[in-house]
Structure formats: C-alpha cells, structure tokens
Scaffold this active site. Structure first.
Site, PDB file in Angstrom:
ATOM      1  N   LYS A  21       0.830  -1.210   0.000  1.00  0.00           N
ATOM      2  CA  LYS A  21       0.000   0.000   0.000  1.00  0.00           C
ATOM      3  C   LYS A  21       0.869   1.266   0.000  1.00  0.00           C
ATOM      4  O   LYS A  21       0.618   2.201  -0.760  1.00  0.00           O
ATOM      5  CB  LYS A  21      -0.910  -0.029   1.242  1.00  0.00           C
ATOM      6  CG  LYS A  21      -1.637   1.245   1.549  1.00  0.00           C
ATOM      7  CD  LYS A  21      -2.684   1.041   2.608  1.00  0.00           C
ATOM      8  CE  LYS A  21      -2.232   1.239   4.033  1.00  0.00           C
ATOM      9  NZ  LYS A  21      -1.985   2.614   4.455  1.00  0.00           N
ATOM     10  N   ARG A 121      -8.709  12.791  12.170  1.00  0.00           N
ATOM     11  CA  ARG A 121      -7.272  12.527  12.312  1.00  0.00           C
ATOM     12  C   ARG A 121      -6.476  13.836  12.232  1.00  0.00           C
ATOM     13  O   ARG A 121      -6.825  14.738  11.463  1.00  0.00           O
ATOM     14  CB  ARG A 121      -6.837  11.500  11.260  1.00  0.00           C
ATOM     15  CG  ARG A 121      -7.601  10.205  11.539  1.00  0.00           C
ATOM     16  CD  ARG A 121      -7.217   9.099  10.640  1.00  0.00           C
ATOM     17  NE  ARG A 121      -5.860   8.658  10.858  1.00  0.00           N
ATOM     18  CZ  ARG A 121      -5.274   7.701  10.137  1.00  0.00           C
ATOM     19  NH1 ARG A 121      -5.957   7.108   9.171  1.00  0.00           N
ATOM     20  NH2 ARG A 121      -4.039   7.342  10.388  1.00  0.00           N
ATOM     21  N   ASP A 325       1.755  -0.386  12.026  1.00  0.00           N
ATOM     22  CA  ASP A 325       0.456  -0.857  11.516  1.00  0.00           C
ATOM     23  C   ASP A 325       0.110  -2.272  11.985  1.00  0.00           C
ATOM     24  O   ASP A 325      -0.961  -2.785  11.661  1.00  0.00           O
ATOM     25  CB  ASP A 325       0.467  -0.851   9.979  1.00  0.00           C
ATOM     26  CG  ASP A 325       0.374   0.569   9.422  1.00  0.00           C
ATOM     27  OD1 ASP A 325      -0.059   1.469  10.172  1.00  0.00           O
ATOM     28  OD2 ASP A 325       0.738   0.772   8.256  1.00  0.00           O
TER      29      ASP A 325
HETATM   30  C1  S3P Z   1       2.286   5.101   5.997  1.00  0.00           C
HETATM   31  C2  S3P Z   1       2.809   5.488   7.192  1.00  0.00           C
HETATM   32  C3  S3P Z   1       2.220   5.120   8.495  1.00  0.00           C
HETATM   33  C4  S3P Z   1       1.214   3.999   8.376  1.00  0.00           C
HETATM   34  C5  S3P Z   1       0.302   4.122   7.188  1.00  0.00           C
HETATM   35  C6  S3P Z   1       1.093   4.248   5.894  1.00  0.00           C
HETATM   36  C7  S3P Z   1       2.990   5.514   4.766  1.00  0.00           C
HETATM   37  O1  S3P Z   1       1.612   6.271   9.058  1.00  0.00           O
HETATM   38  O2  S3P Z   1       0.444   3.904   9.551  1.00  0.00           O
HETATM   39  O3  S3P Z   1      -0.546   2.992   7.097  1.00  0.00           O
HETATM   40  O4  S3P Z   1       2.720   4.926   3.701  1.00  0.00           O
HETATM   41  O5  S3P Z   1       3.843   6.401   4.850  1.00  0.00           O
HETATM   42  P1  S3P Z   1       2.496   7.267   9.954  1.00  0.00           P
HETATM   43  O6  S3P Z   1       3.744   7.435   9.239  1.00  0.00           O
HETATM   44  O7  S3P Z   1       1.762   8.550  10.070  1.00  0.00           O
HETATM   45  O8  S3P Z   1       2.645   6.557  11.273  1.00  0.00           O
END
Ligand code: S3P
Length: 454
Positions: A21, A121, A325
């Site tokens: 993702k 958020r 995550d």
């Molecule tokens: C992500 C960073 C994470 C993660 C999210 C995807 C990314 O968030 O929780 O599912 O792709 O950079 P944070 O960096 O804000 O913790």
C-alpha cells in the site's frame, strides 16, 4: 454484511499478495512529478489507493490500469491542473498528507477532504510545518478539510522537527521540499518507513538519512537537496512487492493454526517495516526467510511460516515505529501466546483508522482475551487461545482482518460486522485465506449469499 471465520484445519499452500500500500500510493503520486511515462506493476487496487488515483484524475493527470499494471504520464513538478471540487481522500490519511505536500510543491490551490473518520485525524502535524515553509495552507482547527491557496514558490528550506515519528508527515514535507529554495531536513525521534527516500533517490533526487544523538537522545534526520528547476525527475519502472502489512495477517494465521505451513512469495522486507517479524521470532515463531532480488531499492523475500507455540513479549521505544500498523495482529498473536505481553510508548495508535488501543482492547475482550488498556499501550495475558464471538471493526480495516485471523483457532467462530472495510488495504483477503484452507463464510443480510470456503 457479516463474515464468519470458524476454527480451521491446518493452513497450507503458497500465496502471492497484493502490492504494498505504501509503495502503491507513492508510486502513483511520484510518477506525476516525473516528466514522462511511468510503469508500475503489482499496483494495489484498493479503497485507499483508488482515492489517490481519483485525485490524480481530477488534476488532469493521465493514468491507466491494465490488470494490476498502472501507467502514469507525468507532467513534472507543477503539472497538476487546479481541481474544480474538493479532492475526496476517503479514509486515506496517506492520500491527504501526501497530496498536501505535492500540491504545495506545485503551488496548486485545492481543497482536501475525506470521510468522517479522516476528519478526526490530526492534520496540524503537516499544516504547521508547511506554513513555516511558506505554503498558503489552512485546516479546520487542525483537521480536514484542508485548503491550499496559491503559494509563492520557491518555498523555504531548513530543518523541521517532527515530534512524533511519521512517514506520512516526513514524506509530505520532503515532497514540498522538492520546490524549496534551500535544502530541507526532517528530524524525527524514530526512523519511520523510508520508502519515500528510496523512491525519490531512484528518480534522481539527492536525499539521504542519518542517525545522530542530540541532547542525549537518538534522532533521525533526512536531508533533501531540491533539484534544480531545469531537472526532471526520472519516470518509474518498477514492480511493487507484496505488502508486508498484509502478509502479517497470514503469518499470524499460520502461527496460531495447529499443523499449518504456508509460504508467502515476494514480500517487501524493508527493515523500517518488519518490526513484527523480529518480535514474532523472539516469541518463538518458526519463520524462514529467503531473500529475493530487491525491487527498486526495496528488499524482497519469501517467508515460510509454520505453526509455533508462542510466548509473551514486551514492546516499546523505537520498536513501535517499525511495526506501527501491525499492533492489531500482534495482539492476536499475543492472545494465543503463553504469558504476558506489554506494549508501551504506542499512544500514536490512538490516532490511526480507529483509536487502536481502545478498539483493540474492547474487541479482544469480546473474543475472550485477558487484556488491559493503558494510556500508551496495552497488556495482554496470553492463555494460548481465545473463545470467539462477534466483533465490530470500528471502521478499521486492520482491526477487522486481525479479529478474522483470531477466529481460525478460537474455540468457537468469530463473526465480523461490515467486513467490506477490509477492502481498504487488502482486497481478496477472504479468498486468499480460503485458498490456503481457512473456513470463511460471507453473509449478506442474514442470508448466506457467498461461501468462499476452500
Ligand atoms: C504510511 C505510514 C504510516 C502507516 C500508514 C502508511 C505511509 O503512518 O500507519 O498505514 O505509507 O507512509 P504514519 O507514518 O503517520 O505513522
């Protein structure tokens, strides 16, 4: 709709998973910043990534999906047209935070909004540093909707200290930094995932990270030197590895289901993401890792996982960032382990798709776990299993999938309300699991409409 997962026979087989993702979001957006044709294979087609693609359409960026191959014809930094309506980022914090950075770099006015969940958020963590960089941006008291006006380019460089480690915030500021006058440094307390750095470096951007001890504490600094105005970023030509965060559900599925052995092929194994692997290995998990050739600077490997007795473990400090995550699925592993597991320093979990401390504790209790909430984490007293029952996913895809996995080895089935939320990050979750032997039924309006049992 509901999904019922019943205690299953041993899981077995070899599985390839949908693309990562984080890399899918980045590749779609970063490809727009290159001038030319990018080709991205194994792109994740899911709820959250479709929000990113939809936003690109609204800014007149041509892209095409054939199967899971995405092609994008980028127009370079500044190539977005002004969207007529607010860009709807749905539930995707990655989409809204990344778009804010890319729009800032291109000086394009836009409004960014999303679901009720996304509006809860925190967005000040990007709005305030972007304002310091000279971006004309404001939120709604620190939350979405976010409005970007016309900004004076180039933006201001300098050092931006991020109080909580976050790759979303870091990436937003680095993207804005592409149009800064001076170098940009983002400083964080822990090293959040570094996919942005690796991908931008592959596109020719000068970017590097270092660890320093400042006032006695470790700090992680990422430095970006803005490309000169006549430099075009190189288009992407890449294959996205399977998502480690999706693999995590299957890893724990095999660990807790007696007699299981499964192999997961071509999974992204970037060390900033794989904290859960280290934790599970320390808990006694049998996981064999075979390295594969890396993909665009991202380590890749196959994982073979066997059912294993697990013991409790404590998690805190920088370890939290490397598995940010994975706490919902870790909690399931901890409930199936013997002994206490204590999670601390994880208050950031309260700001995810749900308050992942209180929702996780509530739903695990519903399934019979012995678990207590604390301000910055939780304690689980593992007794080697769970009872089963009904669960509410609180609009959180990872919570829903974690509780589904819990049902594979519980004393009685687990039923998930509104399982559609799983499609946000892992479309085909139920089919993938049933393909390795899990007993899963999807029920629509109290009638069994579809059975995906293998
Ligand atoms: C992500 C960073 C994470 C993660 C999210 C995807 C990314 O968030 O929780 O599912 O792709 O950079 P944070 O960096 O804000 O913790």
């Amino acid at each position: 709709m509901t999904m019922t997962i019943s205690p299953s026979k041993p899981l077995s087989g070899t599985v390839a998973l949908p693309g990562d993702k984080s890399l899918s979001h980045r590749s779609a957006l970063f490809a727009t910043l290159a001038a030319g044709h990018s080709r991205i294979e194994n792109f994740l087609i899911s709820g959250v990534t479709s929000r990113m693609l939809d936003a690109l359409t609204r800014m007149s960026i041509p892209w095409k999906l054939e199967g899971t191959t995405l092609t994008v014809d980028g127009k370079g930094i500044g190539g977005f047209s002004v969207p007529f309506a607010p860009l709807n980022c749905g539930n995707s914090a990655t989409t809204i935070r990344f778009l804010a950075g890319a729009l800032a770099a291109s000086g394009t006015p836009a409004v960014l909004d999303g679901s009720e969940g996304l509006r809860r958020r925190p967005m000040d963590r990007i709005i305030l540093p972007l304002q310091q960089m000279g971006v004309n941006i404001k939120g709604n008291n620190g939350f979405a909707p976010i409005s970007l006006g016309v900004s004076q380019l180039p933006l201001k460089g300098g050092t931006y200290i991020v109080p909580v480690s976050s790759a979303q915030v870091k990436s937003c500021l680095l993207l804005a930094g592409l149009s800064a006058r001076e170098p940009v440094t983002v400083e964080e307390p822990g090293f959040s995932r570094d996919h942005t750095e690796r991908m931008l470096a592959g596109m020719g951007v000068s970017i590097h990270s270092e660890k320093k001890v400042i006032d006695g504490s470790p700090r992680y600094l990422t430095h970006l030197i803005p490309p000169s105005t006549n430099y075009s970023l190189k288009p992407l030509n890449m294959t996205i590895p399977g998502d480690f965060s999706s693999a995590a559900f299957l890893i724990v599925a095999a660990l807790i289901t007696p007699g299981s052995e499964i192999t997961l092929k071509n999974i992204g194994l970037n060390a900033t993401r794989t904290g859960l692997l280290d934790v599970l290995l320390s808990m006694g998990a049998s996981i064999q890792i075979v390295a594969r050739p890396s993909s665009n600077g991202e380590p890749v490997g196959d994982l073979t996982v066997r059912h294993s007795p697990l013991k409790g473990i404590n998690i805190n400090g920088e370890q939290v960032v490397r598995m940010i995550d994975e706490f919902p699925i870790f909690a399931v592993a901890a409930a199936y382990a013997e002994g206490a597991s204590i999670v601390k320093d994880a208050s950031e979990l309260r700001l995810k798709e749900s308050d992942r401390i209180s929702s996780l504790v509530a739903e695990l209790k519903n399934l019979g776990a012995d678990v207590e909430e604390s301000t910055d984490g939780f304690t689980i007293h593992g007794h080697g299993g769970l009872i089963g029952g009904e669960m509410n996913p609180h609009g959180d895809h990872r919570l829903a999938m974690s509780m589904a996995i819990a049902g594979l080895a519980s004393a009685s089935p687990v039923t998930i309300q509104q399982p559609e939320i799983m499609d946000e990050s892992f479309p085909g979750f139920a089919n993938t699991l049933s393909g390795i032997g899990a007993d899963i039924k999807v029920n629509s309006e109290n009638t069994v409409k579809e059975s995906v049992q293998a």
